[in-house]
Write a protein that holds these residues in place. Structure first.
Motif: not given
Ligand SMILES: Nc1nc2c(ncn2[C@@H]2O[C@H](COP(=O)(O)OP(=O)(O)OP(=O)(O)O)[C@@H](O)[C@H]2O)c(=O)[nH]1
Ligand SMILES: [Mg+2]
Lengths: 85, 633
Positions: B585-592
């Motif tokens: 979730l952290v990765t996808i939140t910060l993603f493009t």
């Protein structure tokens, strides 16, 4: 009652003040529009820890960041005059 | 998300409505009726948009904070072209919105000056300036309801004779007095200019040919001076002080106070900007939002809609129908009703997962906006935001970002400098999850426990601060100090809250739906052609090695490039351990940022900034996600 001008970010919360100086620039133009000009009475409603100030002029409440408040000079005015704020 | 034409964020509610208006009582041809241009001009937060919505039959946002309208919006009423404008305290070009308003005032035939009767000291300055410009003005004296409750008395007749223009009393929230708007348009006229201005104006008039422009040049407006090839005047302050004095005289004559009462709302407002009471109030507000959005809607409502309505009713039903004609194992079957099925998964996500949560978010936002709390929050956090190169005012676009990052990026216009706009826009794109994304995040985190929620929030917050700090260091210039007026606290009006929520939800869904279907179709095609496996293998070192997630997680990243919320939804189908949930979730939140958001970035901030942010999100997302994974897993 003190008469030496002090910067706005140092005033006591709740005090009644007279504006004695506002630095030139955009902020000054904006403040004139809001009715805050040299010689006017204002009240300091709040002084937040960082120095952000909330003042009241008539029914208008205005928040002023510390960098601007620092450059506005005021003097303490006689306390409460029941009809005016 | 919303379109970016000069008709503003929202299209007309119904074109027929406008057509109807356009022709009411008129027998003239189309070309003749499109003559008169009307500008609704006034200080911020005085009810211009309410008047505009009424006249044009369109919908534009109405909220209780200064700076709701940030662009010019055009509508039609009878023979008139009506323009809603960003609120300004005076005509000049200190900021971009002021320039927008200046230009439309210069070109308008009639100015409807909306005035907040409770704050005459502030508002009449602009009124007098419009009059000094020689415009045809009618004053709409709004907020008459509050004038009464506050025990003020205004002598409207006297005010009108001082100003030399007609004054009409209204209460925009209940549309009281709106029947006089027709008269206002007809009776608008030139008012009493400041007599000391005459001489100066006439000298400049020979250059510009228009009094309005002559005055602006005298007041130091550079764009206008440049247009006429003359030097700007140096008398701004003198003219401003003269106008201020004149306005004070008028007010002393027309305004009297019969009694002064402090309302409970005023007290609330004071508590909100006090350090001791303000922080508990903020925590309380956040807790209430958490209870409503995070608990009630994200858990109870969504578990009903998502599993009962979506998984148990809709999906089997539609699968039954589709498989009657198409084999579920065929490629078309996979695309339609398979794992990423266009009519199964996509519909469930959109209608039964996202919709309830988006409504809940917008409802909470609308209540906050209409209460008058946001400018006070801005004051409370002003000093903290200073440390990341912003001032308190930035809290408004940042909070709106939790609704829709795209819309909030447009709102960064209300910030004082390019530097602040850049920082705020970057933070929005990097670290603020929008409502739809939060919806999925909330639903997934709810299952992973409180610790997971905490780690997720802290991580995102650290990135938020880091992005701000880094930009503050590398960008030249200094932060402008906060200077905002605090509107009165008011009980939000149910009708406005509901209308705003409905419109925003509608536009959000309208925006999101095609992308979701296109995305699902795309992923479905990747799946049946085997390209998905290729992509998964390609990204495997990142996903399985660095992030320690199942290799299928890379599907979510393909989806995330279309829309971040869609990407988050892609994680929904994976079986993840609590720690993996947090990392993913952290990765996808910060993603493009989503495509719509990127488009707005391009338009508002230019391709350089947009591109830097887009590539930056890749790096930051995988870097932070990976570090977190190394610590946790
Ligand atoms: N009680 C009361 N509230 C009003 C009245 N007119 C407007 N409001 C409220 O004032 C707030 C501002 O209204 P808007 O129409 O958004 O004002 P605006 O002038 O378009 O503001 P900006 O776009 O920010 O410049 C909203 O919360 C309205 O509900 C009125 O006559 N009485
Ligand atoms: Mg508006």
């Amino acid at each position: 009652m003190k008469t030496i001008p002090i910067p706005l970010h140092q005033v006591k919360r709740g005090s009644r003040l007279i504006i004695s100086e506002i630095p030139d620039g955009r902020a000054k133009a904006q403040l004139i529009r809001l009715g805050v000009v040299k010689g006017e009475f204002i009240r300091c409603l709040e002084r937040l820890p960082g120095g952000t100030i909330v003042i009241q002029k008539h029914r208008q409440e205005i928040a002023i960041g510390v960098a601007l408040a620092r450059s506005i000079l005021v003097t303490y005015a006689a306390p409460e005059n029941p009809s005016k704020a | 998300m919303h379109n970016q034409t000069d008709t503003g964020p929202f299209q007309p509610a119904s074109p027929e409505h406008i057509e109807k208006h356009r022709h009411v009582g008129l027998d003239v041809s189309e070309t003749e009726v499109h003559g008169l241009s009307v500008a609704l001009v006034g200080n911020p937060n005085v009810g211009k948009s309410l008047v505009f919505n009424y006249l044009s039959g369109m919908y534009v946002d109405v909220s209780n904070y200064p700076g709701t309208t940030v662009e010019l919006i055009k509508g039609h009423y009878k023979a008139y072209d009506i323009h809603d404008t960003p609120g300004v305290y005076g005509i000049s070009a200190f900021t971009a919105e002021e320039a927008v308003t200046r230009d439309i005032v210069l070109s308008a035939d009639i100015v409807l000056n909306v005035v907040d009767a409770v704050h005459l000291e502030r508002d009449l300055f602009l009124t007098q300036q419009l009059i000094d410009m020689g415009k045809k003005v009618a004053v709409i004296l709004n907020f008459m309801d509050e004038v009464k409750t506050l025990g003020l008395r205004i002598d409207t007749k006297l005010l009108s004779s001082y100003l030399g223009v007609p004054v009409f009393e209204t209460t925009a929230t209940t549309r009281t007095g709106f029947d006089q708007l027709d008269d206002a348009l007809l009776q608008a006229r030139r008012g009493e200019q400041d007599s000391s201005l005459h001489h100066k104006l006439h000298t400049m008039l020979s250059v510009t040919g228009s009094e309005a422009e002559a005055l602006l040049i005298l007041e130091g407006d550079e764009a206008t001076a440049l247009r006429h090839g003359v030097a700007t005047g140096h008398d701004r302050e003198l003219l401003y002080i003269g106008r201020r004095n004149r306005v004070n005289i008028v007010i002393n004559a027309v305004l009297s106070e019969t009694n002064t009462r402090t309302r409970l709302a005023t007290l609330f407002g004071r508590w909100a900007v006090n350090a001791w009471t303000g922080i508990p109030l903020l925590l309380l507000a956040l807790y209430l939002i958490y209870l409503f959005v995070g608990k009630l809607v994200a858990q109870d409502v969504v578990s009903f809609t998502e599993s009962t309505l979506g998984k148990n009713l809709w999906e089997p039903w539609i699968q039954g129908i589709v498989t009657r004609f198409i084999s579920p194992s065929s490629w078309l079957g996979t695309i339609l009703v398979g794992e990423f099925g266009v009519v199964t998964m996509t519909v469930t996500y959109l209608l039964f997962l996202l919709l309830p949560l988006v409504i809940a978010f917008y409802l909470s936002l609308a209540i906050m906006e209409d209460s008058g709390y946001l400018p006070r929050l801005a004051t409370l956090v002003d000093r903290s935001l200073n440390s990341i190169g912003l001032n308190g005012a930035a809290v408004i676009p940042l909070i709106l970002g939790f609704g829709c990052v795209t819309m909030a990026t447009i709102t960064t216009r209300l910030l004082g400098s390019e530097r602040e706009k850049t920082i705020a826009a970057a933070i929005l794109q990097f670290a603020i999850p929008c409502s739809a994304q939060l919806a999925v995040v909330a639903a997934l985190l709810a299952g992973a426990g409180f610790g997971a929620i905490l780690i997720y929030s802290i991580t995102i917050f650290i990135v938020f601060v880091a992005v701000g700090t880094v930009l503050d260091r590398i960008l030249p210039g200094a932060t402008t100090p906060l200077l905002i007026d605090l509107p009165p606290m008011r009980l939000p009006r149910l009708d406005n809250v509901l209308r705003k929520t409905t419109y925003r939800t509608y536009f959000f869904m309208k925006e999101a739906t095609p992308w979701f279907f296109a995305g699902a179709l795309g992923v479905g095609i990747l799946q049946v052609t085997g390209l998905l496996t290729v992509w998964q293998n390609l990204l495997a070192p990142l996903t399985t090695g660095w992030l320690q997630l199942p290799r299928e997680a890379s599907t979510a990243f393909v989806m995330g490039m279309v829309r971040r919320d869609f990407g988050a939804a892609g994680l929904y189908v994976l079986a993840l351990k609590p720690h993996q949930v947090v990392v993913a979730l952290v990765t996808i939140t910060l993603f493009t940022p989503c495509i719509a958001s990127l488009m707005v970035m391009l338009k508002e901030r230019g391709w350089k900034e947009a591109l830097m942010v887009w590539t930056g999100t890749w790096v930051v997302a995988f870097f932070v996600g990976g570090v977190l994974s190394q610590i946790l897993i």
